[in-house]
Scaffold this motif. Structure first.
Motif, PDB file in Angstrom:
ATOM      1  N   LEU A 194      -1.941   4.073  -7.349  1.00 22.54           N
ATOM      2  CA  LEU A 194      -3.229   3.576  -6.851  1.00 22.54           C
ATOM      3  C   LEU A 194      -4.275   3.460  -7.957  1.00 22.54           C
ATOM      4  O   LEU A 194      -5.107   2.546  -7.926  1.00 22.54           O
ATOM      5  CB  LEU A 194      -3.746   4.462  -5.718  1.00 22.54           C
ATOM      6  CG  LEU A 194      -2.942   4.402  -4.422  1.00 22.54           C
ATOM      7  CD1 LEU A 194      -3.444   5.431  -3.437  1.00 22.54           C
ATOM      8  CD2 LEU A 194      -2.997   3.001  -3.824  1.00 22.54           C
ATOM      9  N   LYS A 225       0.839  -1.209   0.000  1.00 21.12           N
ATOM     10  CA  LYS A 225       0.000   0.000   0.000  1.00 21.12           C
ATOM     11  C   LYS A 225       0.869   1.253   0.000  1.00 21.12           C
ATOM     12  O   LYS A 225       0.613   2.195  -0.750  1.00 21.12           O
ATOM     13  CB  LYS A 225      -0.926   0.008   1.219  1.00 21.12           C
ATOM     14  CG  LYS A 225      -2.083  -0.937   1.117  1.00 21.12           C
ATOM     15  CD  LYS A 225      -2.951  -0.823   2.363  1.00 21.12           C
ATOM     16  CE  LYS A 225      -4.123  -1.757   2.329  1.00 21.12           C
ATOM     17  NZ  LYS A 225      -4.956  -1.644   3.552  1.00 21.12           N
ATOM     18  N   GLU A 232       1.087   4.101  -2.987  1.00 24.86           N
ATOM     19  CA  GLU A 232       0.806   5.508  -2.680  1.00 24.86           C
ATOM     20  C   GLU A 232       1.994   6.400  -3.030  1.00 24.86           C
ATOM     21  O   GLU A 232       1.830   7.440  -3.676  1.00 24.86           O
ATOM     22  CB  GLU A 232       0.455   5.667  -1.201  1.00 24.86           C
ATOM     23  CG  GLU A 232      -0.888   5.087  -0.833  1.00 24.86           C
ATOM     24  CD  GLU A 232      -1.113   5.021   0.670  1.00 24.86           C
ATOM     25  OE1 GLU A 232      -0.245   5.464   1.462  1.00 24.86           O
ATOM     26  OE2 GLU A 232      -2.178   4.495   1.069  1.00 24.86           O
TER      27      GLU A 232
END
Length: 83
Positions: A35, A26, A30
């Motif tokens: 994303l 994640k 980012e």
């Protein structure tokens, strides 16, 4: 077409480190503004428990992952999408 990351969320992979790797993926997505270019989801089990933690990127499976190996895999797989 978006690339797809599927990470194993089975108990064996989670106990071997995939919980931590979920957060690292994640963060990577980012930090590199990916994303909107990558579908990232979990799956219950890949049935390769002895080789975990595992994930698949566009169907290619990576096993026995740790933070260092994951970083190399992400760079290899996503370098073409980086600006």
């Amino acid at each position: 077409m978006a690339k797809e990351i599927v990470i194993c969320l089975g108990s064996s992979c989670l106990s071997r480190g995939n919980k931590k790797l979920v957060q690292e993926i994640k963060t990577y997505l980012e930090e590199h503004q990916l994303l909107d270019k990558v579908v990232f989801r979990g799956a219950h089990c890949f049935n390769t428990c002895e080789d975990g933690p595992s994930l698949r990127i566009d169907g290619k499976e990576y096993s026995k992952l740790d933070s260092e190996i994951l970083a190399k895999v992400l760079e290899e797989e996503f370098s073409s999408l980086l600006n």
